[in-house]
Structure formats: C-alpha cells, structure tokens
Write an enzyme that holds these catalytic residues in place. Sequence first.
Site, PDB file in Angstrom:
ATOM      1  N   CYS A 114     -40.203  73.385  47.850  1.00  0.00           N
ATOM      2  CA  CYS A 114     -41.097  73.666  48.762  1.00  0.00           C
ATOM      3  C   CYS A 114     -41.398  75.293  49.122  1.00  0.00           C
ATOM      4  CB  CYS A 114     -40.680  73.240  50.113  1.00  0.00           C
ATOM      5  SG  CYS A 114     -40.446  71.543  49.881  1.00  0.00           S
ATOM      6  N   HIS A 260     -45.511  76.051  55.086  1.00  0.00           N
ATOM      7  CA  HIS A 260     -45.294  74.968  54.109  1.00  0.00           C
ATOM      8  C   HIS A 260     -45.462  73.613  55.111  1.00  0.00           C
ATOM      9  CE1 HIS A 260     -43.447  71.751  51.940  1.00  0.00           C
ATOM     10  NE2 HIS A 260     -42.250  71.721  52.543  1.00  0.00           N
ATOM     11  N   ASN A 290     -46.394  65.941  52.977  1.00  0.00           N
ATOM     12  CA  ASN A 290     -45.715  67.072  52.527  1.00  0.00           C
ATOM     13  C   ASN A 290     -46.057  66.964  50.714  1.00  0.00           C
ATOM     14  OD1 ASN A 290     -43.725  68.801  51.335  1.00  0.00           O
ATOM     15  ND2 ASN A 290     -42.037  68.348  52.433  1.00  0.00           N
TER      16      ASN A 290
END
Length: 333
Positions: A114, A260, A290
Amino acid sequence: MPYAQITGLGFYVPENVVTNQDLEQRFETSDAWIVERTGIRQRRYFTPGKDTNASMAAQAARQALERATVAATDVDFIIYATITPDYYFPGPGFAMQRELGMTGVGVLDIRDQCSGFVYALSVADQYIRSGMYRTILIVGSEIQSSFLNPTTEGRSVAVIFGDGAGAAVVQATEDAEHRILSTHLHADGTFAEELMVKGPGSSREGRWYDSAMENPAEMEVYMQGNTVFKHAVVRFPEVILESLKANHLQPDNIDLLVPHQANLRISEYVRQHLGLSEDRVFNNIQKYGNTTAASIPIALAEAWESGRVQSGQLICLAAFGSGFTWGAALIRW
C-alpha cells in the site's frame, strides 16, 4: 541541483462496478456492515480478457503523459509498483513498457504494498535530484479481485479490496518552490505476517506449485485486521508530522491530505488527530475500495480533476500497508 515536480496525473478503473448489494448475493454480509467497518460502498473488478495489470497501467499512463504534454518516447525511466503482477515474473512494468512503445527505457518494479506509490515517488525524486533522469513515469496498478476468497469465511478481506491503476509523470524542474519538498519512508518487518499472501513462495520443499495445491489457503490474503488498524492509526500521523517538521511546517499548513485509501475510519482518525477540517482530506474509498499501490495515484488524480489540487497548495500524501511499510511525501504544487 534540479528538483522534481509532478507534471501529469492519470488513472484507470475497470468498468465492472461491484456494489455492497452485489456482495450480499455472494456471501453473508450487508451494506450496513461493510460501510460501518470500512466506509466502502462499491469497488471495481477487472474484466477478464479485457483488463490486465499492465493494460490498466498503460491506460492510466497515457492519460498522465497527455496531461503532462510528454510523449512516451521522452520518458527516461519507469517505476512500477504492484503486488499483483500478471506473471510471477517478469513484472507488468515490462508489458506496459512494450504497450507504450518505450523499448529500451529502464523499468524498476517495486513491491511495497500500500505504500508502493509513495516509495516510487521517493525513488523518482532522488533519481531526478541526482541528475540521472529528467522524466520518470511512476505507476501503481493492482488486480486484487482474483485472489480474494468470495465466501463468508473470507468476507472480512473480500469486502475491502478493488482493482485499478494510477500514474504520474515526474520531471526535473529548476523551480525551487513548486516541487516535491521531501519524502519519508519506513518499514518494520516484525509484523510481516500480519498482512500477507504466503504463496506462491520459493522456500518450500519440492515445487511451490505442489505446496499451493496442498495448501490453497496460502494463496489468499491473510490479515490480522486489529493489528493492522492499531499500527496504521499511529504510523499515519507520525510520518505526516515527520514530513512537516522536516520542512518547518505545521498541520494547519496542509491544504490537502491524500491518504492511502485503506479504511475510512483510519482516514477520519488521522484527520481528527491532525486537527484538519473535512474539506482538507480527500477520500474516494467509498467508490473504489482499497486498490493498494494504485490507491494514492487514483485519489490524487481525482482530486486534481475536481479542482481540489491547485498551484501553490501544500499537498501531503501518506500511506501505511503490509510489511509493515509506511511513508509520506510533501509537495508544493
């Protein structure tokens, strides 16, 4: 010494929209359960036979190059962040390079989950500051839907992730004001197994393929959600404050924080911890879920498209993910 500046942004998300109501038909869950825990209302899944990790990246890259008014042939180097490559090797950066007609241009594939885009941006910044390259294409692209466990057993992970790609063109500039101010990278491998996909892996007796067939769960995402959450809410504000301190700035100097897109609850916690108003944090996890390394470039591109990113503003990018990895970039747009 030259500085580095983002001159173009682009993103691509598959056309296949998967809502929470769609997931209710696949396993035991509910829209209310998903929204309460993650903030996600829908996500995008790739279309087999149409989308690949590399083709999505190429779509995002074309848009970024066009907005930067840069020809693909003028790119000096490619940095490609992903944890879901089309092949075990080589990485999808090479297929994207081929599709864009960039033969001969170096490709660096990185795996920082990520935090991948922030890491890629930091590498690009250093290459440009050193004078080695003047125009770098950085990409984050993920196809995660194909390794999720779409059952009640796997629902805590399956509801979170989506597919997509984002890209940025980073170029050398002599402008000391409008540039990447600094980047800050960290990792702690103590918690490597708290969020991982164990297989395929090389450290197996015999062929890894045999191990995967005997232990199919190793090919799925394992996440200890509570551990990840507890660390994320510490590391996110910590690294943001580190970046601000390095530049003699305060949280109230931030015009827009683009975190993020891991979990809306995490973003909200960070916003409140830093004392930022809602209009100074950009979230689009509600639409895309995500998308790991693609998350920040997709969000940054959307924020720019909507006019939320303006010349002279202080933009902060921040990420936390598997590894554990975390990082931040501070940019004067």
